[in-house]
Scaffold this motif. Structure first.
Motif, PDB file in Angstrom:
ATOM      1  N   VAL A 165      40.219  44.450  45.256  1.00 54.56           N
ATOM      2  CA  VAL A 165      41.232  45.383  44.747  1.00 54.56           C
ATOM      3  C   VAL A 165      42.112  44.688  43.717  1.00 54.56           C
ATOM      4  O   VAL A 165      42.398  45.252  42.655  1.00 54.56           O
ATOM      5  CB  VAL A 165      42.072  45.980  45.898  1.00 54.56           C
ATOM      6  CG1 VAL A 165      43.233  46.809  45.358  1.00 54.56           C
ATOM      7  CG2 VAL A 165      41.195  46.845  46.797  1.00 54.56           C
ATOM      8  N   TYR A 166      42.537  43.464  44.019  1.00 61.73           N
ATOM      9  CA  TYR A 166      43.334  42.720  43.042  1.00 61.73           C
ATOM     10  C   TYR A 166      42.571  42.553  41.735  1.00 61.73           C
ATOM     11  O   TYR A 166      43.126  42.685  40.650  1.00 61.73           O
ATOM     12  CB  TYR A 166      43.726  41.344  43.591  1.00 61.73           C
ATOM     13  CG  TYR A 166      44.896  41.339  44.549  1.00 61.73           C
ATOM     14  CD1 TYR A 166      45.933  42.260  44.472  1.00 61.73           C
ATOM     15  CD2 TYR A 166      44.980  40.360  45.544  1.00 61.73           C
ATOM     16  CE1 TYR A 166      47.006  42.235  45.343  1.00 61.73           C
ATOM     17  CE2 TYR A 166      46.046  40.319  46.424  1.00 61.73           C
ATOM     18  CZ  TYR A 166      47.057  41.259  46.321  1.00 61.73           C
ATOM     19  OH  TYR A 166      48.120  41.210  47.183  1.00 61.73           O
ATOM     20  N   GLU A 167      41.287  42.272  41.845  1.00 59.33           N
ATOM     21  CA  GLU A 167      40.459  42.127  40.640  1.00 59.33           C
ATOM     22  C   GLU A 167      40.424  43.431  39.851  1.00 59.33           C
ATOM     23  O   GLU A 167      40.567  43.432  38.628  1.00 59.33           O
ATOM     24  CB  GLU A 167      39.044  41.705  41.039  1.00 59.33           C
ATOM     25  CG  GLU A 167      38.147  41.376  39.865  1.00 59.33           C
ATOM     26  CD  GLU A 167      36.786  40.868  40.303  1.00 59.33           C
ATOM     27  OE1 GLU A 167      35.904  40.785  39.428  1.00 59.33           O
ATOM     28  OE2 GLU A 167      36.579  40.572  41.507  1.00 59.33           O
ATOM     29  N   ALA A 168      40.261  44.557  40.546  1.00 62.64           N
ATOM     30  CA  ALA A 168      40.250  45.863  39.887  1.00 62.64           C
ATOM     31  C   ALA A 168      41.594  46.171  39.233  1.00 62.64           C
ATOM     32  O   ALA A 168      41.646  46.869  38.210  1.00 62.64           O
ATOM     33  CB  ALA A 168      39.894  46.960  40.897  1.00 62.64           C
ATOM     34  N   GLN A 169      42.672  45.645  39.785  1.00 62.69           N
ATOM     35  CA  GLN A 169      44.004  45.856  39.221  1.00 62.69           C
ATOM     36  C   GLN A 169      44.323  44.856  38.112  1.00 62.69           C
ATOM     37  O   GLN A 169      45.381  44.934  37.504  1.00 62.69           O
ATOM     38  CB  GLN A 169      45.076  45.739  40.319  1.00 62.69           C
ATOM     39  CG  GLN A 169      45.063  46.858  41.322  1.00 62.69           C
ATOM     40  CD  GLN A 169      46.103  46.655  42.418  1.00 62.69           C
ATOM     41  OE1 GLN A 169      46.337  45.541  42.892  1.00 62.69           O
ATOM     42  NE2 GLN A 169      46.737  47.758  42.822  1.00 62.69           N
ATOM     43  N   GLY A 170      43.426  43.910  37.875  1.00 65.18           N
ATOM     44  CA  GLY A 170      43.648  42.909  36.835  1.00 65.18           C
ATOM     45  C   GLY A 170      44.495  41.731  37.302  1.00 65.18           C
ATOM     46  O   GLY A 170      44.922  40.918  36.482  1.00 65.18           O
TER      47      GLY A 170
END
Length: 182
Positions: A165-170
């Motif tokens: 999720v953090y990756e998807a949020q940048g």
């Protein structure tokens, strides 16, 4: 000679008793093996002998769920909830079925019901995080994964999914940290 004819040979007597006992246990083992074949057969037998056991119905529901028999799983989870309406594990189970079926709003409802009954339930917090992530509700997914990790700090699946999720949020530094935690 006559006395010896009626005297029991203790070794033969013990050997005969031993053979009889082993034979009985062998027969019982064969019959029991059918019940212990897998978790479905075991919990079917337990439900048969204890039809009012929410625990047995919930576990039979999970056995069906793990074999992708979703209708039967929901039936057993529902029976467990009729027996004990405050059984958080049964709500969790129904939520898992709904999530697999893509019925995400219904899954959120069931997971929320489980958390009302048992707020510190890391597997439900994790499952709710997964559903929120699937719905694109990433901030809520982060919140639930963090809650799961607060309750169960060593929870690699929660750390990994939080990283996704953090990756998807940048938020790549946070993502890397969670992947390392996982």
């Amino acid at each position: 000679v006559i006395v010896r004819f009626f005297t029991i040979d203790k070794k033969k007597y013990l050997a005969t008793c031993f053979v009889i006992v082993i034979s009985l246990f062998s027969v019982l083992t064969v019959f029991s093996a059918a019940i212990w074949e897998n978790d479905s057969t075991l919990f079917k037998e337990i439900v048969k002998s204890s039809p009012d056991s929410a625990f047995a119905h919930q576990n039979l529901g999970y056995a069906y769920f793990s074999r992708n028999r979703m209708d039967e799983a929901i039936r057993e989870y529902s029976i467990a909830l009729k027996i004990d309406q405050n059984y958080a594990k049964a709500h969790h189970g129904i939520g898992l079925v709904y999530a697999v079926q893509g019925r995400l709003n219904e899954a959120v409802y069931e997971f929320s019901s489980a958390l009302r009954l048992r707020p510190e339930y890391p597997e439900v917090l994790f499952a709710l995080g997964r559903v929120y992530a699937a719905q694109g509700r990433l901030d809520e997914a982060v919140r639930e994964y963090l809650n799961a990790l607060r309750v169960k700090p060593l929870y690699p699946k929660a750390s990994y999914n939080l990283g996704k999720v953090y990756e998807a949020q940048g938020c790549l530094d946070d993502a890397v940290q969670e992947y390392q935690n996982a």
